[in-house]
Design a protein around this motif. Structure first.
Motif, PDB file in Angstrom:
ATOM      1  N   PRO A  19       0.839  -1.206   0.000  1.00 21.27           N
ATOM      2  CA  PRO A  19       0.000   0.000   0.000  1.00 21.27           C
ATOM      3  C   PRO A  19       0.872   1.254   0.000  1.00 21.27           C
ATOM      4  CG  PRO A  19       0.067  -0.954   2.193  1.00 21.27           C
ATOM      5  CD  PRO A  19       0.785  -1.918   1.282  1.00 21.27           C
ATOM      6  N   PRO A  20       0.342   2.362  -0.550  1.00 20.91           N
ATOM      7  CA  PRO A  20       1.079   3.624  -0.490  1.00 20.91           C
ATOM      8  C   PRO A  20       1.316   4.038   0.958  1.00 20.91           C
ATOM      9  CG  PRO A  20      -1.020   3.906  -1.644  1.00 20.91           C
ATOM     10  CD  PRO A  20      -0.977   2.513  -1.162  1.00 20.91           C
ATOM     11  N   LEU A  21       2.417   4.744   1.188  1.00 23.82           N
ATOM     12  CA  LEU A  21       2.761   5.172   2.553  1.00 23.82           C
ATOM     13  C   LEU A  21       2.567   6.682   2.689  1.00 23.82           C
ATOM     14  CD1 LEU A  21       5.925   2.984   3.121  1.00 23.82           C
ATOM     15  CD2 LEU A  21       3.583   2.590   3.922  1.00 23.82           C
ATOM     16  N   TYR A  22       2.242   7.082   3.904  1.00 21.29           N
ATOM     17  CA  TYR A  22       1.993   8.497   4.213  1.00 21.29           C
ATOM     18  C   TYR A  22       2.862   8.943   5.376  1.00 21.29           C
ATOM     19  CZ  TYR A  22      -1.936   8.515   1.053  1.00 21.29           C
ATOM     20  OH  TYR A  22      -2.706   8.460  -0.076  1.00 21.29           O
ATOM     21  N   LYS A  23       3.483  10.125   5.202  1.00 22.47           N
ATOM     22  CA  LYS A  23       4.278  10.728   6.271  1.00 22.47           C
ATOM     23  C   LYS A  23       3.352  11.462   7.233  1.00 22.47           C
ATOM     24  CE  LYS A  23       6.548  12.925   3.066  1.00 22.47           C
ATOM     25  NZ  LYS A  23       7.521  13.608   2.165  1.00 22.47           N
ATOM     26  N   VAL A  24       3.651  11.379   8.506  1.00 25.40           N
ATOM     27  CA  VAL A  24       3.039  12.278   9.493  1.00 25.40           C
ATOM     28  C   VAL A  24       4.063  13.372   9.773  1.00 25.40           C
ATOM     29  CG1 VAL A  24       2.118  12.544  11.827  1.00 25.40           C
ATOM     30  CG2 VAL A  24       1.680  10.436  10.530  1.00 25.40           C
ATOM     31  N   ILE A  25       3.630  14.633   9.636  1.00 24.05           N
ATOM     32  CA  ILE A  25       4.536  15.774   9.769  1.00 24.05           C
ATOM     33  C   ILE A  25       4.112  16.646  10.938  1.00 24.05           C
ATOM     34  CG2 ILE A  25       5.395  17.851   8.592  1.00 24.05           C
ATOM     35  CD1 ILE A  25       4.703  16.229   5.943  1.00 24.05           C
ATOM     36  N   LEU A  26       5.074  16.959  11.788  1.00 23.14           N
ATOM     37  CA  LEU A  26       4.863  17.881  12.913  1.00 23.14           C
ATOM     38  C   LEU A  26       5.195  19.300  12.452  1.00 23.14           C
ATOM     39  CD1 LEU A  26       4.634  18.789  15.928  1.00 23.14           C
ATOM     40  CD2 LEU A  26       7.018  18.019  16.200  1.00 23.14           C
ATOM     41  N   LEU A  27       4.247  20.229  12.651  1.00 20.27           N
ATOM     42  CA  LEU A  27       4.467  21.635  12.271  1.00 20.27           C
ATOM     43  C   LEU A  27       4.832  22.453  13.502  1.00 20.27           C
ATOM     44  CD1 LEU A  27       1.355  22.059   9.935  1.00 20.27           C
ATOM     45  CD2 LEU A  27       3.700  21.422   9.296  1.00 20.27           C
ATOM     46  N   ASN A  28       5.765  23.342  13.353  1.00 18.66           N
ATOM     47  CA  ASN A  28       6.134  24.226  14.465  1.00 18.66           C
ATOM     48  C   ASN A  28       5.054  25.289  14.688  1.00 18.66           C
ATOM     49  OD1 ASN A  28       7.817  25.294  16.503  1.00 18.66           O
ATOM     50  ND2 ASN A  28       8.488  26.911  15.108  1.00 18.66           N
ATOM     51  N   ASP A  29       4.961  25.749  15.928  1.00 22.47           N
ATOM     52  CA  ASP A  29       4.174  26.943  16.234  1.00 22.47           C
ATOM     53  C   ASP A  29       4.886  27.657  17.376  1.00 22.47           C
ATOM     54  OD1 ASP A  29       2.878  26.439  18.990  1.00 22.47           O
ATOM     55  OD2 ASP A  29       2.380  24.603  17.914  1.00 22.47           O
ATOM     56  N   CYS A  65       8.865  18.723  10.745  1.00 18.44           N
ATOM     57  CA  CYS A  65       9.711  17.517  10.793  1.00 18.44           C
ATOM     58  C   CYS A  65       8.847  16.284  10.539  1.00 18.44           C
ATOM     59  CB  CYS A  65      10.391  17.400  12.154  1.00 18.44           C
ATOM     60  SG  CYS A  65      11.520  15.987  12.284  1.00 18.44           S
ATOM     61  N   VAL A  66       9.345  15.367   9.714  1.00 22.97           N
ATOM     62  CA  VAL A  66       8.660  14.092   9.524  1.00 22.97           C
ATOM     63  C   VAL A  66       8.782  13.286  10.819  1.00 22.97           C
ATOM     64  CG1 VAL A  66       8.611  11.909   8.237  1.00 22.97           C
ATOM     65  CG2 VAL A  66       9.103  14.067   7.045  1.00 22.97           C
ATOM     66  N   VAL A  67       7.626  12.849  11.325  1.00 26.30           N
ATOM     67  CA  VAL A  67       7.591  12.083  12.570  1.00 26.30           C
ATOM     68  C   VAL A  67       7.736  10.596  12.290  1.00 26.30           C
ATOM     69  CG1 VAL A  67       6.188  11.507  14.586  1.00 26.30           C
ATOM     70  CG2 VAL A  67       6.089  13.819  13.618  1.00 26.30           C
ATOM     71  N   GLU A  73      -4.508   5.079   6.616  1.00 29.41           N
ATOM     72  CA  GLU A  73      -5.446   5.134   7.740  1.00 29.41           C
ATOM     73  C   GLU A  73      -4.733   5.339   9.071  1.00 29.41           C
ATOM     74  OE1 GLU A  73      -8.958   3.462   7.222  1.00 29.41           O
ATOM     75  OE2 GLU A  73      -9.338   2.699   9.245  1.00 29.41           O
ATOM     76  N   ILE A  74      -3.613   4.657   9.245  1.00 33.15           N
ATOM     77  CA  ILE A  74      -2.875   4.789  10.506  1.00 33.15           C
ATOM     78  C   ILE A  74      -2.266   6.185  10.606  1.00 33.15           C
ATOM     79  CG2 ILE A  74      -0.894   3.916  11.819  1.00 33.15           C
ATOM     80  CD1 ILE A  74      -1.602   1.123  10.688  1.00 33.15           C
ATOM     81  N   GLU A  98       1.043  13.470   4.519  1.00 29.60           N
ATOM     82  CA  GLU A  98       1.422  13.726   3.128  1.00 29.60           C
ATOM     83  C   GLU A  98       1.830  12.398   2.494  1.00 29.60           C
ATOM     84  OE1 GLU A  98       5.379  15.769   1.468  1.00 29.60           O
ATOM     85  OE2 GLU A  98       4.109  17.155   2.617  1.00 29.60           O
ATOM     86  N   ARG A  99       1.364  12.135   1.287  1.00 30.77           N
ATOM     87  CA  ARG A  99       1.723  10.891   0.613  1.00 30.77           C
ATOM     88  C   ARG A  99       3.242  10.803   0.431  1.00 30.77           C
ATOM     89  NH1 ARG A  99      -0.823   7.557  -4.144  1.00 30.77           N
ATOM     90  NH2 ARG A  99       0.861   6.034  -4.265  1.00 30.77           N
TER      91      ARG A  99
END
Ligand code: NFA
Length: 101
Positions: A19-29, A65-67, A73-74, A98-99
């Protein structure tokens, strides 16, 4: 010489696709406390304190940063859960997906 064993003469009809993979990205604030970001990364992404500190500092310095990388789905569920933890404390902490590949 052994001439009795035959190799398969045809390729399998279909390869097993991953299956395609997706990055989880943390954004600064500018508002979410560093310690809180670290605690969310540990709770939702099962990081050690050291790993979480590294990711938090990279996002703080570079803006994002990529987490981690997961199936869609996950990735989407974890990004939602982590963002929700911040919302419950009144912080703008945000995770996006992001894909990847
Ligand atoms: N920039 C935030 C602060 O200085 C910390 C932070 C890091 C927030 C990474 C969100 C993501 N308190």
């Amino acid at each position: 010489m052994d001439t009795t064993r035959s190799r398969p003469k045809t390729k399998p009809a279909s390869k097993t696709e991953r299956p395609p993979l997706y990055k989880v990205i943390l954004l600064n604030d500018d508002f979410t406390p560093r310690d809180f970001v670290v605690s969310v990364l540990q709770a939702i992404f099962r990081m050690t304190e050291g790993e979480a500190l590294g990711v938090m500092l990279t996002a703080h310095r570079k803006g994002a940063c990529v987490v981690a990388v997961y199936t869609r789905e996950i990735a989407e569920t974890k990004a939602m859960q982590a963002t929700e933890k911040g919302r419950r404390q009144g912080y703008p902490l945000a995770f996006t997906t992001e894909r990847d590949a």
